[in-house]
Design an enzyme around this catalytic site. Structure first.
Site, PDB file in Angstrom:
ATOM      1  N   ASP A  92       1.957   8.159  -4.200  1.00  0.00           N
ATOM      2  CA  ASP A  92       1.760   7.881  -2.775  1.00  0.00           C
ATOM      3  C   ASP A  92       2.475   8.993  -2.004  1.00  0.00           C
ATOM      4  OD1 ASP A  92       2.298   6.927  -0.128  1.00  0.00           O
ATOM      5  OD2 ASP A  92       2.078   4.849  -0.778  1.00  0.00           O
TER       6      ASP A  92
ATOM      7  N   HIS B 243       5.803   8.150  -0.139  1.00  0.00           N
ATOM      8  CA  HIS B 243       7.002   8.025  -0.973  1.00  0.00           C
ATOM      9  C   HIS B 243       7.400   9.382  -1.568  1.00  0.00           C
ATOM     10  CE1 HIS B 243       6.692   3.758  -0.509  1.00  0.00           C
ATOM     11  NE2 HIS B 243       5.530   3.692  -1.125  1.00  0.00           N
TER      12      HIS B 243
ATOM     13  N   GLU C   8       3.614   2.472  -9.144  1.00  0.00           N
ATOM     14  CA  GLU C   8       3.815   3.377  -8.020  1.00  0.00           C
ATOM     15  C   GLU C   8       5.301   3.685  -7.844  1.00  0.00           C
ATOM     16  OE1 GLU C   8       2.816   1.546  -4.239  1.00  0.00           O
ATOM     17  OE2 GLU C   8       2.255   3.493  -3.428  1.00  0.00           O
TER      18      GLU C   8
ATOM     19  N   HIS D 264      -2.394   7.329  -3.297  1.00  0.00           N
ATOM     20  CA  HIS D 264      -2.332   6.831  -1.918  1.00  0.00           C
ATOM     21  C   HIS D 264      -2.017   7.972  -0.961  1.00  0.00           C
ATOM     22  CE1 HIS D 264      -1.270   2.307  -2.722  1.00  0.00           C
ATOM     23  NE2 HIS D 264      -2.564   2.546  -2.812  1.00  0.00           N
TER      24      HIS D 264
ATOM     25  N   GLU E  59      -3.508   4.487   2.762  1.00  0.00           N
ATOM     26  CA  GLU E  59      -2.610   3.344   2.987  1.00  0.00           C
ATOM     27  C   GLU E  59      -1.623   3.775   4.069  1.00  0.00           C
ATOM     28  OE1 GLU E  59      -0.008   0.492   0.101  1.00  0.00           O
ATOM     29  OE2 GLU E  59       0.685   2.543   0.343  1.00  0.00           O
TER      30      GLU E  59
HETATM   31  C1  LER Z   1       2.457  -0.009  -1.643  1.00  0.00           C
HETATM   32  O1  LER Z   1       1.386   0.750  -2.130  1.00  0.00           O
HETATM   33  C2  LER Z   1       3.500   0.862  -1.116  1.00  0.00           C
HETATM   34  O2  LER Z   1       3.322   2.043  -0.953  1.00  0.00           O
HETATM   35  C3  LER Z   1       4.822   0.290  -0.818  1.00  0.00           C
HETATM   36  O3  LER Z   1       5.486   1.060   0.147  1.00  0.00           O
HETATM   37  C4  LER Z   1       4.800  -1.138  -0.385  1.00  0.00           C
HETATM   38  O4  LER Z   1       5.942  -1.410   0.364  1.00  0.00           O
HETATM   39 MN    MN Z   2       1.462   3.025  -1.629  1.00  0.00          MN
END
Ligand code: LER
Ligand code: MN
Length: 281
Positions: free
Chosen positions: A185, A188, A152, A211, A246
Site C-alpha cells: 500500500d 504505508h 499488508e 493499494h 484505497e
Molecule cells: C487497509 O488496507 C489499510 O491500509 C489499513 O490502513 C487499514 O487501517
Molecule cells: Mn491498504
C-alpha cells in the site's frame, strides 16, 4: 493497468474506504468511471449474499480481485494475536469463512488489521508466533481452493506487527506457504520504506495485490508521491494483478474516485509511451 477501488459491503468506521452504502448504485458508478474491478471490504461473509454480489458484479462486468477483512478487527476486535484464545480462534475461523467467497470471485483474501497489534501482557515474540500459526492454518485451508492470502505491511501508527516489506518477506519465509504473499500500500510504504521502488523490487513476485493512495491518503495525484516511478517499477516486476484505490473520500467519494482514475490512466499512458520510445531506440 487493471484498476479497482475499495467498496464496503457494510457500514464501517474505517474512513479510507471511498464507498459505503447501496452496492448496485455504487458499482454502476464505478463502472461508468472506467474501473475494471471492485475490492470488497467484507466484515463477515455470513452477513453478505454471495449470489447477489456476484449477480451485480457480473451484470456490470466488474471483477472482484480482492476481499478486505479488516472490518472484523475494526468493528468486532477479532485478531490473530489476541491474548484470549477464543478471539484468536474466531479470527482464524473468520478468515477461513472468506475462502468459498474468494474462490468464487477469484479474489485474494487480504490480511490487513486482522493480524492485530501486540496487546498488553503479550510479548512481541508470542504475538508473532500466534500470527504465524494463524497464517499457516489459513493458507493451508485456502490452498486446495486455489485461494491466495496477502498480508499488508501497515505503518507503525496502526500496528507494531509487520510494518514494512522486509518484515513481510521474513514473515513469508516463516509461514512457508506458496499461496501467502504481500499486499503493498503506497500510503504505508511512504511512511515505512527507506526506498519505495527498491522495496517493490525486493518483494517482486510475492506482491499479490497493490493499494494506492497518495502521501496524504487522498486519491493519487493529491499528494507528493511519484506514481509514475512506483507503478513503472511495479509493472517491471511482472506484476499481473490489480491496482486498487484505497483513499479518503476527499473532497468527496465520487470526486476522489473520478480524479484517481483520470490521474492513474494518464500515468499509465505516460509509462507505456516512455517504454515504447525506449524499446524503439
Ligand atoms: C487497509 O488496507 C489499510 O491500509 C489499513 O490502513 C487499514 O487501517
Ligand atoms: Mn491498504
Amino acid at each position: 493497468m487493471k484498476l479497482a477501488i475499495v467498496l464496503s459491503t457494510q457500514p464501517a468506521r474505517f474512513n479510507a474506504v471511498a464507498f459505503k452504502g447501496d452496492l448496485e448504485a455504487n458499482i454502476a458508478k464505478i463502472v461508468r468511471w472506467g474501473y475494471d474491478g471492485v475490492e470488497l471490504a467484507i466484515r463477515d461473509p455470513k452477513l453478505t449474499d454471495a449470489d447477489v454480489i456476484e449477480a451485480i458484479a457480473r451484470r456490470h462486468g466488474l471483477a472482484i480481485p480482492a476481499i478486505g477483512t479488516g472490518q472484523a478487527w475494526g468493528e468486532e476486535g477479532l485478531s490473530f494475536p489476541d491474548p484470549d484464545p477464543a478471539i484468536r480462534r474466531a479470527a482464524i475461523e473468520r478468515v477461513k469463512s472468506h475462502i468459498p467467497l474468494a474462490a468464487r470471485f477469484d479474489a485474494i483474501i487480504i490480511i490487513g488489521l486482522l493480524r492485530g497489534i501486540v496487546k498488553p501482557g503479550v510479548s512481541q515474540e508470542q504475538a508473532m508466533q500466534w500470527v504465524i500459526e494463524a497464517l499457516q492454518e489459513c493458507s493451508a485451508a485456502a490452498a486446495p481452493a486455489g485461494v491466495r492470502l496477502a498480508l499488508e505491511p501497515i505503518n507503525r501508527y496502526e500496528t507494531t506487527l509487520i510494518n514494512n516489506v522486509r518484515e513481510g518477506l521474513d514473515l513469508i519465509d516463516r509461514v512457508g506457504a506458496d499461496n501467502f504473499g504481500l499486499l503493498l500500500d503506497t500510503f504505508h510504504m511512504n511512511i515505512e520504506e527507506p526506498d519505495m521502488e527498491e522495496s517493490i523490487r525486493m518483494a517482486s513476485d510475492r506482491i499479490f495485490h497493490f493499494h494506492v493512495a497518495d502521501s496524504n491518503r487522498w486519491h493519487p495525484g493529491a499528494g507528493h508521491l511519484d506514481f509514475a516511478a512506483l507503478l513503472g517499477t511495479l509493472y517491471e516486476t511482472g506484476y499481473q494483478g490489480f491496482v486498487s484505490g484505497e483513499f479518503m473520500p476527499e473532497p468527496d467519494a465520487d470526486t476522489a474516485a473520478e480524479r484517481a482514475i483520470a490521474y492513474l490512466r494518464a500515468i499509465e499512458n505516460a509509462i507505456s509511451s516512455l517504454s515504447s520510445s525506449f524499446s524503439s531506440r
